[in-house]
Design a protein around this motif. Structure first.
Motif, mmCIF file in Angstrom:
data_model
loop_
_atom_site.group_PDB
_atom_site.id
_atom_site.type_symbol
_atom_site.label_atom_id
_atom_site.label_comp_id
_atom_site.label_asym_id
_atom_site.label_seq_id
_atom_site.Cartn_x
_atom_site.Cartn_y
_atom_site.Cartn_z
ATOM 1 N N LYS A 100 0.836 -1.213 0.000
ATOM 2 C CA LYS A 100 0.000 0.000 0.000
ATOM 3 C C LYS A 100 0.864 1.254 0.000
ATOM 4 N N ASN A 101 2.046 1.171 0.596
ATOM 5 C CA ASN A 101 2.885 2.347 0.753
ATOM 6 C C ASN A 101 3.862 2.554 -0.398
ATOM 7 N N GLY A 104 4.161 -10.229 9.595
ATOM 8 C CA GLY A 104 3.899 -9.375 8.432
ATOM 9 C C GLY A 104 5.136 -9.152 7.586
ATOM 10 N N PHE A 105 5.092 -8.117 6.748
ATOM 11 C CA PHE A 105 6.201 -7.805 5.852
ATOM 12 C C PHE A 105 6.483 -6.305 5.873
ATOM 13 N N GLU A 106 7.746 -5.969 5.668
ATOM 14 C CA GLU A 106 8.163 -4.598 5.424
ATOM 15 C C GLU A 106 8.834 -4.539 4.061
ATOM 16 N N PRO A 155 7.744 9.086 6.803
ATOM 17 C CA PRO A 155 8.302 7.882 6.175
ATOM 18 C C PRO A 155 8.754 6.816 7.157
ATOM 19 N N ARG A 156 8.810 7.106 8.463
ATOM 20 C CA ARG A 156 9.261 6.126 9.462
ATOM 21 C C ARG A 156 8.144 5.723 10.422
ATOM 22 N N ARG A 157 6.911 5.963 10.059
ATOM 23 C CA ARG A 157 5.784 5.650 10.935
ATOM 24 C C ARG A 157 5.688 4.146 11.186
ATOM 25 N N ARG A 158 5.338 3.745 12.409
ATOM 26 C CA ARG A 158 5.158 2.340 12.757
ATOM 27 C C ARG A 158 3.687 2.057 13.067
ATOM 28 N N HIS A 159 3.288 0.842 12.730
ATOM 29 C CA HIS A 159 1.920 0.427 13.055
ATOM 30 C C HIS A 159 1.787 0.349 14.574
ATOM 31 N N ILE A 193 7.141 -1.188 10.321
ATOM 32 C CA ILE A 193 7.263 0.123 9.691
ATOM 33 C C ILE A 193 6.231 0.224 8.571
ATOM 34 N N ARG A 194 5.357 1.177 8.695
ATOM 35 C CA ARG A 194 4.325 1.437 7.694
ATOM 36 C C ARG A 194 4.402 2.914 7.317
ATOM 37 N N PRO A 195 5.301 3.264 6.393
ATOM 38 C CA PRO A 195 5.508 4.675 6.038
ATOM 39 C C PRO A 195 4.211 5.354 5.609
ATOM 40 N N HIS A 196 4.055 6.583 6.019
ATOM 41 C CA HIS A 196 2.932 7.376 5.533
ATOM 42 C C HIS A 196 3.530 8.352 4.528
ATOM 43 N N ASN A 197 3.490 7.940 3.249
ATOM 44 C CA ASN A 197 4.198 8.673 2.197
ATOM 45 C C ASN A 197 3.399 9.823 1.597
ATOM 46 N N GLY A 198 2.376 10.261 2.312
ATOM 47 C CA GLY A 198 1.565 11.351 1.795
ATOM 48 C C GLY A 198 0.984 12.207 2.895
#
Length: 446
Positions: A116-117, A169-171, A302-306, A312-317
């Motif tokens: 998604k990211n 999960g996966f990064e 870009p370094r946000r964590r769930h 690590i689930r980057p919020h690229n926007g």
């Protein structure tokens, strides 16, 4: 001693001389056979010496314990890097097909959550390579107990995305190599009965780059109506290489088009295009893809964590708190590259604005454009929504520079395009260098 031996040989000679010829032949034959039997081991070892000699297991030269361990570590590392399965996409293939082969449909869902990211898995192109590292079963094609530890997506020699297992999960990690850009000169004349497009393509200029030139100069010159036989053009084209391998990526560095007594030009500088005077040839971007500056509900990170999985689930926007159905507008001119429905990103639109700039709009309720369509700044392109993995109605807006996401609310977004006074001297110097290259009969690689 010598006399003793001589006497014994004389007796043996006398004895042999008194034997019948038949007995003498039998004794001679037996002697020869015994002699041959005694020589067989020697002859065998001589003939097969190279074949039976075992090679040294270790270098006989003395080595330190650390160097020997380094050799073992290098061997182990190379073994780990060898994938268990490699898939080269053929026409009609789908990502689901290969995951089903290993009974990994549930794992694919987790991959898509990480995707998604980055959104690199939506378009499966023929020739792309996917590599899989598996464990849990000696027979990897026995679709039982298989675990995917890593998947590598090779989108080009300069672009790879790796999905690595982290717990349940996966990064992902995206690698984009800059490589080196080699320049080449293309020059020609528009012949009678032809046009600029066909003339440039015939000389090797990629069709996409011809379209870029037309778009850059459209506000100054109409190629369809005003081109005439005898018009000349000079172009500097850069091609990207990683090592000695061409990636397939090209970009226009500079162009001059001679129409009768006038010259129309465009030059690249810091990723944007300007004419000979430094005036911008591309329209500036709007800061927001909305008519009103709505409240920002989530910033670029870009370094946000769930909060639960800690992955690590980057919020690229940037997320804007808007109601479903709010009109979304293109912040700049461009071409629609994607209109896709994603399990987690929902319905989204992607626009390519130039070689350098790209924007995305996620979780839409409706798209008002189609793939391949040209759009202008301020044009309505979609309606916001709450599709995909979304906790509420909002607009997720991304701004990318050279394929990498940046903070759209930062200072890197070109709100006003034009060479500033401080950069004018450097710009003029580059323009002079490009014109000199255009006028040369040949141009060496750089």
């Amino acid at each position: 001693m010598l006399n003793f031996i001589k006497s014994k040989l004389a007796i043996l000679k006398q004895f042999m001389g008194n034997l019948p010829k038949l007995h003498l032949a039998i004794i001679s034959g037996l002697f020869i056979i015994c002699l041959l039997l005694l020589m067989v081991p020697f002859l065998f070892n001589s003939a097969t010496k190279q074949e039976i000699t075992m090679p040294e297991l270790f270098d006989p030269a003395p080595t330190s314990d650390s160097s020997a361990q380094a050799e073992l570590d290098n061997y182990a590392a190379s073994a780990v890097d060898v994938p268990d399965y490699e898939w080269v996409v053929s026409e009609g293939d789908t990502l689901g097909k290969v995951f089903s082969m290993f009974n990994l449909s549930s794992t694919m869902t987790k991959i898509l959550e990480a995707d998604k990211n980055v959104l690199s898995l939506d378009i499966i192109n023929t020739g792309d390579t996917y590599r899989f590292w598996l464990s849990g079963n000696d027979d990897k094609f026995d679709a039982k107990g298989i675990v995917l530890n890593r998947m590598e997506q090779v989108l080009g020699i300069e672009h790879q995305v790796v999905f690595e297992r982290k717990g349940a999960g996966f990064e992902y990690k995206e690698t984009i190599k800059e490589g080196t850009w080699r320049q080449a000169r293309i020059a020609g004349v528009v012949k009678s009965g032809s046009n600029f497009y066909n003339s440039a393509v015939a000389l090797g200029l990629p069709r996409n780059d011809v379209a870029v030139i037309g778009r850059l100069l459209k506000s100054r010159f109409n190629f369809a109506r005003s081109t005439a036989a005898g018009d000349k053009f000079q172009i500097i084209l850069s091609s990207q290489y990683v090592g000695d391998t061409f990636t397939g990526n090209t970009k226009i560095e500079g162009v001059r088009f001679f129409n009768r007594k006038r010259v129309y030009s465009a030059f690249s500088y810091q990723g944007n295009y300007f004419d000979g005077k430094g005036e911008g040839l591309e329209r500036a971007f709007s800061r927001y893809p909305l008519k009103t500056a709505y409240r920002i509900s989530s910033n670029f990170n870009p370094r946000r964590r769930h909060p639960i999985t800690r992955l690590i689930r980057p919020h690229n926007g940037t997320d804007f708190a808007v109601r479903t159905g709010t009109p979304v507008y293109a912040p700049g001119d461009g071409v629609v590259k994607r209109v896709v429905r994603h399990k987690y990103a929902g319905l989204y639109v992607e626009i390519q604005h130039s070689y350098k700039y790209r924007t995305r709009y996620l979780h839409l309720s409706k798209s008002l454009v189609r793939k391949g369509q040209r759009v202008k700044r301020g044009q309505k392109i979609a309606l916001s929504g709450n599709t995909g993995a979304s906790t509420g109605a909002h607009l997720h807006y991304e701004f990318h520079i050279n394929k990498k996401p940046i903070n759209a609310m930062g200072n890197k977004v070109p709100i006003a395009i034009g060479v500033d006074r401080k950069s004018m001297a450097a710009y003029k110097k580059k323009v002079s260098s490009l014109i000199k290259a255009m006028e040369n009969a040949s141009l060496s690689s750089t």
